[in-house]
Design an enzyme around this catalytic site. Structure first.
Site, short mmCIF file in Angstrom:
data_model
loop_
_atom_site.label_atom_id
_atom_site.label_comp_id
_atom_site.label_asym_id
_atom_site.label_seq_id
_atom_site.Cartn_x
_atom_site.Cartn_y
_atom_site.Cartn_z
N TYR A 143 -37.57 31.41 2.48
CA TYR A 143 -36.68 32.13 3.39
C TYR A 143 -37.46 33.00 4.38
O TYR A 143 -36.94 33.36 5.43
CB TYR A 143 -35.70 33.01 2.62
CG TYR A 143 -34.65 32.25 1.84
CD1 TYR A 143 -34.47 30.88 2.01
CD2 TYR A 143 -33.84 32.90 0.92
CE1 TYR A 143 -33.51 30.19 1.30
CE2 TYR A 143 -32.88 32.22 0.20
CZ TYR A 143 -32.71 30.87 0.39
OH TYR A 143 -31.76 30.19 -0.33
N LYS A 193 -40.82 25.14 -10.50
CA LYS A 193 -40.91 23.68 -10.36
C LYS A 193 -42.38 23.31 -10.37
O LYS A 193 -42.91 22.69 -9.45
CB LYS A 193 -40.20 23.22 -9.07
CG LYS A 193 -39.98 21.72 -8.98
CD LYS A 193 -39.05 21.17 -10.05
CE LYS A 193 -38.79 19.68 -9.84
NZ LYS A 193 -38.04 19.08 -10.96
N ASP A 225 -34.48 22.52 -12.44
CA ASP A 225 -33.39 21.57 -12.65
C ASP A 225 -32.86 21.64 -14.08
O ASP A 225 -31.65 21.56 -14.31
CB ASP A 225 -33.82 20.14 -12.28
CG ASP A 225 -35.22 19.78 -12.75
OD1 ASP A 225 -35.92 20.66 -13.27
OD2 ASP A 225 -35.61 18.62 -12.58
N ASP A 249 -31.38 32.24 -5.54
CA ASP A 249 -30.16 32.21 -4.74
C ASP A 249 -29.19 31.17 -5.30
O ASP A 249 -28.00 31.43 -5.49
CB ASP A 249 -30.53 31.88 -3.29
CG ASP A 249 -29.39 32.10 -2.32
OD1 ASP A 249 -28.33 32.61 -2.72
OD2 ASP A 249 -29.56 31.76 -1.13
N ASP A 253 -25.69 31.85 -8.05
CA ASP A 253 -24.35 31.41 -7.67
C ASP A 253 -23.76 30.50 -8.74
O ASP A 253 -22.56 30.57 -9.04
CB ASP A 253 -24.38 30.68 -6.32
CG ASP A 253 -24.28 31.63 -5.14
OD1 ASP A 253 -24.43 32.86 -5.36
OD2 ASP A 253 -24.07 31.17 -4.01
#
Length: 357
Positions: A143, A193, A225, A249, A253
């Site tokens: 970001y 990851k 994942d 992020d 959620d």
């Protein structure tokens, strides 16, 4: 005690939910003997409309002069991706986090009593309960990395976004996670990851080194994942989950949805010295703005986090959280969690919570 609060009402439902949160703060102040000075700060799409940019000059300075910042929500299709960067509300969010040095984002996800039927989880899974503290690194990663878009001869338009992390950035967010775990159930799950990304391999190396400093805390690595799957399968296995900006992020959620509604999840963004910024994790919901339909609980619970982490007032934070739990247990729900029952509006929900306080 006297406290000075910067209030960013923002866009869409932002002003409505902030109004109820401010009233809750005043109720807590009356009960516990505190007073508050509220300083309105313009930021977001409303600032673009008023002065041509979403992050007006002096915003950070005004916030730094306060003890904490309360933010409602910013954004909406009116100020979409076709607008210049300085007019987009998302730019304002990134800027204020960077300028205030808010590198730690805390997002608790809890199965509250009375919300089991609203959760998409299987009943037996929801009834087990869960209490996850998502610790998201907030000022690094993709970001905040360099962005490029360019034309190639054979493949047309291409774009790149750089994900970058330093040892220092990883260590400071990791240490926050371990310290929080010591105050909770003493378990840290670090999400990355590392089987693909170089940044994740560095992340894992630093986290392993930190884990040796906290032998009293159980530590585990988990690929992002797999973590997404495990949150749906059995969220009760998690205590503190720490991860980088983009993964955090997305996962926070997802965690919000297994609680029954994103309208229940608060957040705290903290730095080393700057005032903390407190906000619901949901968006501005312009489709229901001004209709007294929005759920103010996430914003009110963000105020509880403000009392706990910025003011170190545990009893006051407990009073707010217990009031929210009591209202939910009594069956009072806003439209997002009402199911087949009749929902109450934003203002009525605020009244009910204040009455319990």
């Amino acid at each position: 005690m006297n406290y000075k609060i910067a209030v960013i009402r923002g866009d869409g439902i932002g002003p409505e939910i902030v109004n109820e949160a401010v009233k809750v703060m005043e109720t807590v102040g009356e009960k516990f003997g505190h007073s508050f000075q509220f300083v309105d700060v313009l930021m977001g799409g409303c600032a673009t409309d008023a002065c041509g940019k979403s992050y007006p000059d002096g915003t950070a300075e005004t916030c730094r002069a306060c003890d904490a910042v309360l933010l409602g929500a910013v954004g909406g299709p009116k100020w979409g991706s076709d607008k210049p960067a300085e007019q987009r509300p998302e730019t304002a969010l990134l800027n204020i986090r960077k300028d205030l040095g808010l590198f730690t984002n805390l997002r608790p996800a809890t199965m509250r009593k009375g919300m089991e039927d609203a959760s998409p989880l299987r009943r037996e899974t929801a009834e087990k309960g869960f209490d996850i503290m998502m610790v998201r690194e907030l000022t690094g990663g993709i970001y905040f990395g360099k962005r490029e878009r360019y034309q190639t001869e054979d493949r047309g338009q291409e774009a790149t976004d750089l994900m970058a992390y330093s040892e220092m950035e990883i260590e400071r967010i990791g240490r926050q996670a371990f310290e929080l775990a010591r105050l909770r159930r003493k378990k840290v799950t670090s999400v990355d990851k590392a089987n693909v990304l170089a940044t994740s391999r560095l992340w894992r190396e630093v986290m392993h080194r930190l884990a040796q400093e906290y032998p009293d805390v159980t530590y585990e690595d988990m690929l992002v994942d797999n973590c997404a799957m495990q949150i749906v399968r059995d969220p009760s296995q998690f205590d503190v989950v720490v991860t980088e900006n983009m993964f955090g992020d997305i996962l926070s959620d997802e965690a919000s949805q297994v609680t029954g509604s994103i309208g229940l999840l608060p957040s705290a963004s903290l730095g080393e010295k700057a005032p903390g910024l407190y906000e619901p994790i949901h968006g501005s919901a312009p489709d229901i703005a001004g209709q007294d339909k929005a759920n103010p609980m996430a914003t009110i619970l963000s105020v509880a986090m403000m009392f706990r982490y910025s003011f170190h007032l545990a009893a006051e934070a407990d009073a707010i959280e217990q009031a929210v739990d009591a209202v939910l247990s009594e069956g009072w729900h806003t439209a997002d969690i009402a199911g087949e029952g009749a929902p109450v509006g934003t203002k009525r929900m605020g009244e009910l919570i204040r009455a319990h306080i």
